[in-house]
Design a protein around this motif. Structure first.
Motif, PDB file in Angstrom:
ATOM      1  N   ALA A  25      33.972  52.391  41.563  1.00  0.00           N
ATOM      2  CA  ALA A  25      32.936  51.808  42.437  1.00  0.00           C
ATOM      3  C   ALA A  25      33.329  51.932  43.906  1.00  0.00           C
ATOM      4  CB  ALA A  25      32.715  50.344  42.068  1.00  0.00           C
ATOM      5  N   ARG A  26      34.606  51.758  44.214  1.00  0.00           N
ATOM      6  CA  ARG A  26      35.066  51.911  45.599  1.00  0.00           C
ATOM      7  C   ARG A  26      34.918  53.357  46.077  1.00  0.00           C
ATOM      8  NH1 ARG A  26      38.472  48.070  48.161  1.00  0.00           N
ATOM      9  NH2 ARG A  26      38.609  46.248  46.826  1.00  0.00           N
ATOM     10  N   ASN A  27      35.278  54.304  45.191  1.00  0.00           N
ATOM     11  CA  ASN A  27      35.266  55.717  45.588  1.00  0.00           C
ATOM     12  C   ASN A  27      33.856  56.270  45.748  1.00  0.00           C
ATOM     13  OD1 ASN A  27      37.988  55.832  45.600  1.00  0.00           O
ATOM     14  ND2 ASN A  27      38.194  56.714  43.534  1.00  0.00           N
ATOM     15  N   HIS A  28      32.910  55.796  44.945  1.00  0.00           N
ATOM     16  CA  HIS A  28      31.598  56.458  44.912  1.00  0.00           C
ATOM     17  C   HIS A  28      30.420  55.573  45.299  1.00  0.00           C
ATOM     18  CE1 HIS A  28      33.575  59.835  43.012  1.00  0.00           C
ATOM     19  NE2 HIS A  28      34.090  59.011  42.120  1.00  0.00           N
ATOM     20  N   TYR A  29      30.573  54.249  45.231  1.00  0.00           N
ATOM     21  CA  TYR A  29      29.386  53.401  45.390  1.00  0.00           C
ATOM     22  C   TYR A  29      29.589  52.216  46.334  1.00  0.00           C
ATOM     23  CZ  TYR A  29      27.768  56.345  41.630  1.00  0.00           C
ATOM     24  OH  TYR A  29      27.425  57.437  40.896  1.00  0.00           O
ATOM     25  N   SER A  30      30.420  52.367  47.349  1.00  0.00           N
ATOM     26  CA  SER A  30      30.667  51.309  48.358  1.00  0.00           C
ATOM     27  C   SER A  30      30.819  49.944  47.718  1.00  0.00           C
ATOM     28  CB  SER A  30      29.527  51.203  49.374  1.00  0.00           C
ATOM     29  OG  SER A  30      28.855  52.384  49.546  1.00  0.00           O
ATOM     30  N   GLY A  31      31.503  49.905  46.593  1.00  0.00           N
ATOM     31  CA  GLY A  31      31.608  48.638  45.873  1.00  0.00           C
ATOM     32  C   GLY A  31      33.035  48.302  45.526  1.00  0.00           C
ATOM     33  N   GLY A  32      33.199  47.580  44.451  1.00  0.00           N
ATOM     34  CA  GLY A  32      34.527  47.181  44.004  1.00  0.00           C
ATOM     35  C   GLY A  32      34.416  46.055  43.000  1.00  0.00           C
ATOM     36  N   GLY A  33      35.536  45.376  42.786  1.00  0.00           N
ATOM     37  CA  GLY A  33      35.554  44.271  41.817  1.00  0.00           C
ATOM     38  C   GLY A  33      36.891  44.212  41.135  1.00  0.00           C
ATOM     39  N   HIS A  34      36.870  44.272  39.817  1.00  0.00           N
ATOM     40  CA  HIS A  34      38.094  44.214  39.021  1.00  0.00           C
ATOM     41  C   HIS A  34      38.261  45.537  38.262  1.00  0.00           C
ATOM     42  CE1 HIS A  34      37.811  39.881  39.660  1.00  0.00           C
ATOM     43  NE2 HIS A  34      36.552  39.958  39.254  1.00  0.00           N
TER      44      HIS A  34
END
Ligand code: 5GP
Ligand code: MN
Length: 349
Positions: free
Chosen positions: A306-315
Motif C-alpha cells: 500500500a505504501r509503494n503503490h497506493y499512498s497508504g499503509g497500515g500493518h
C-alpha cells in the motif's frame, strides 16, 4: 491485582513524562484517525473516561463520522466530529494543553484536522500500533506488535498506576477496540496477554456477548444485499494466490450505502482457500478516489504494498490506500503490478 506480562510494556521514560503531564488537571483532547473504526473509537473513549475520572477535562475529537454499529458505545454521544462541528472543534483545540493521538502514526491520517493539529500549541502524546510512527509527540508509546491501540490503553492505565480506575465504561470501550481490531481474537496479533486483558475487561463489566451482538448483529437488509453484490464481484487470480472485490458507486447507491457498510467485506476474499492476498476496491465519486482495503495472510506485507503503490499503509496483514484513477483502471493497474510480487505471493507462508 498485578498481571504477569510476557514482554516489556510502556517504558519507564514515557511513563514518567506522561505522569508529569498529568500531575495537575488539564484540558485534554483525544483524537482518532479519519474514518474511525472500533479501535479508534474504543481506545479514545476508554482513555477519555479514565482521564475524566482522574480530574482532567477530556474531549474526544474525530475527523469525520463513524459507522452506526459503533454508535451504542459508552460516551459516543459526547464525541465531537470535526467535519460536522468545525468551529466548536477549533475552539476546543484552542483551549487545549494536551492532545492524545490514538490509533494512527502520522498527522496526515486525520484528513482536514491535520492543519489545526499542526498549528496547535498543545503538547502531544501518541499511543499507536502502526509501523513507522512520526516524531511529533513529547511521549510516544508505539508498539507494532500490539493487537490494538485499545490493548495499549490498558497497558497505559497499568503503567501510570491507575488500574483500580477500570470502570464498566472503560472496559466496554477497550473490549470493543480489541475485539474489532483482532477480528474477534483470531488474528495473529492476538497474544496470551491480549486474552488476559480481555478477561480483566470482562471482570470489570464488559459484556462480551452483548458487545458482539451490538457490533455484528445490527445489519440492515440493504447492507447484506450489498454484501451479495460484493461476493458476486469476487475475482480470483490463482497464479498469484490473490482475490479481489470491486464495488462501484452505482452499486453502493443502489443499496443506500452508509458509512461502515463495507466493513469486513474484504475478509471474504481472504477466506478463499489458498488466497494469501485480498483487496477490495470501493469507488468514491464524492472524493474522486477509489478506496482500497488490503489484507494478507503470512509474510506478504500489505503495508509495503500500500505504501509503494497506493499512498497508504497500515500493518503487515491489514492496510489501506487509495487511487485517483477510475475503478476499472485501478483494477487493471493492480493486476499489472502483481507479476512483480509473484515470488512473494506464491511462496508466502
Ligand atoms: P481498513 O482497510 O480497515 O480501512 O484499514 C486497515 C488498516 O490500514 C488500518 O490499520 C488503517 O488505520 C490503515 N489504513 C487504512 N487506510 C489507510 C491510508 O489511506 N493510509 C494509511 N497510512 N493507513 C491506512
Ligand atoms: Mn487499531
Amino acid at each position: 491485582m498485578r498481571l504477569l506480562y510476557l514482554r516489556p510494556l510502556m517504558d519507564k521514560k514515557t511513563t514518567q513524562i506522561v505522569k508529569e503531564l498529568l500531575v495537575k488537571p488539564q484540558n485534554i483532547v483525544v483524537v482518532g484517525h479519519k474514518n474511525p473504526d472500533g479501535d479508534a473509537i474504543g481506545s479514545c473513549l476508554g482513555l477519555s473516561f479514565l482521564l475524566n475520572s482522574l480530574g482532567h477535562k477530556a474531549t474526544v475529537l474525530m475527523p469525520n463520522d463513524f459507522p452506526d454499529f459503533l454508535k451504542w458505545m459508552p460516551g459516543v454521544d459526547d464525541i465531537i466530529i470535526y467535519e460536522k462541528e468545525t468551529q466548536k472543534s477549533l475552539d476546543i483545540l484552542e483551549q487545549t494543553d494536551l492532545i492524545f493521538t490514538l490509533d494512527f502514526n502520522s498527522l496526515d491520517r486525520v484528513g482536514d484536522l491535520q492543519k489545526p493539529l499542526e498549528n496547535s500549541k498543545a503538547q502531544f502524546v501518541m499511543i499507536d500500533h502502526h509501523q513507522q510512527p512520526a516524531a511529533y509527540a513529547v511521549a510516544t508509546y508505539s508498539d507494532v506488535s500490539m493487537s490494538s491501540t485499545a490493548e495499549m490503553v490498558f497497558h497505559f492505565i497499568e503503567a501510570i498506576g491507575k488500574s483500580e480506575m477500570l470502570s464498566k465504561e472503560i472496559a466496554t470501550n477497550l473490549y470493543t477496540g480489541i475485539m474489532t481490531d483482532t477480528g474477534s481474537f483470531r488474528f495473529p496479533s492476538t497474544t496470551p496477554t491480549t486474552h488476559r486483558i480481555v478477561a480483566r475487561l470482562i471482570e470489570a463489566g464488559a459484556e462480551s456477548a452483548t458487545i458482539h451482538q451490538n457490533v455484528f448483529d445490527t445489519n440492515s437488509a440493504e447492507r447484506l444485499k450489498l454484501l451479495g453484490v460484493a461476493l458476486n464481484n469476487l475475482n480470483i487470480l490463482p497464479d498469484y494466490n490473490t482475490a479481489y472485490i470491486t464495488l462501484s458507486q452505482k452499486e453502493l447507491d443502489e443499496h443506500n450505502f452508509k458509512k461502515g457498510d463495507t466493513e469486513g467485506f474484504v475478509n471474504y476474499a481472504l477466506s478463499v482457500s489458498g488466497v494469501v492476498f485480498a483487496v477490495i476496491f470501493i469507488e468514491n465519486k464524492h472524493e474522486n478516489i477509489v478506496k482500497m482495503s488490503l489484507r494478507s495472510k503470512g509474510d506478504f506485507s500489505v503495508n509495503h504494498f500500500a505504501r509503494n503503490h497506493y499512498s497508504g499503509g497500515g500493518h503487515n496483514n491489514a492496510a489501506g490506500g487509495k487511487s485517483s484513477q477510475s475503478l476499472n483502471k485501478t483494477v487493471t493497474e493492480f493486476i499489472s503490478i502483481l507479476p512483480r510480487y509473484k515470488d512473494e505471493l506464491t511462496h508466502a507462508s
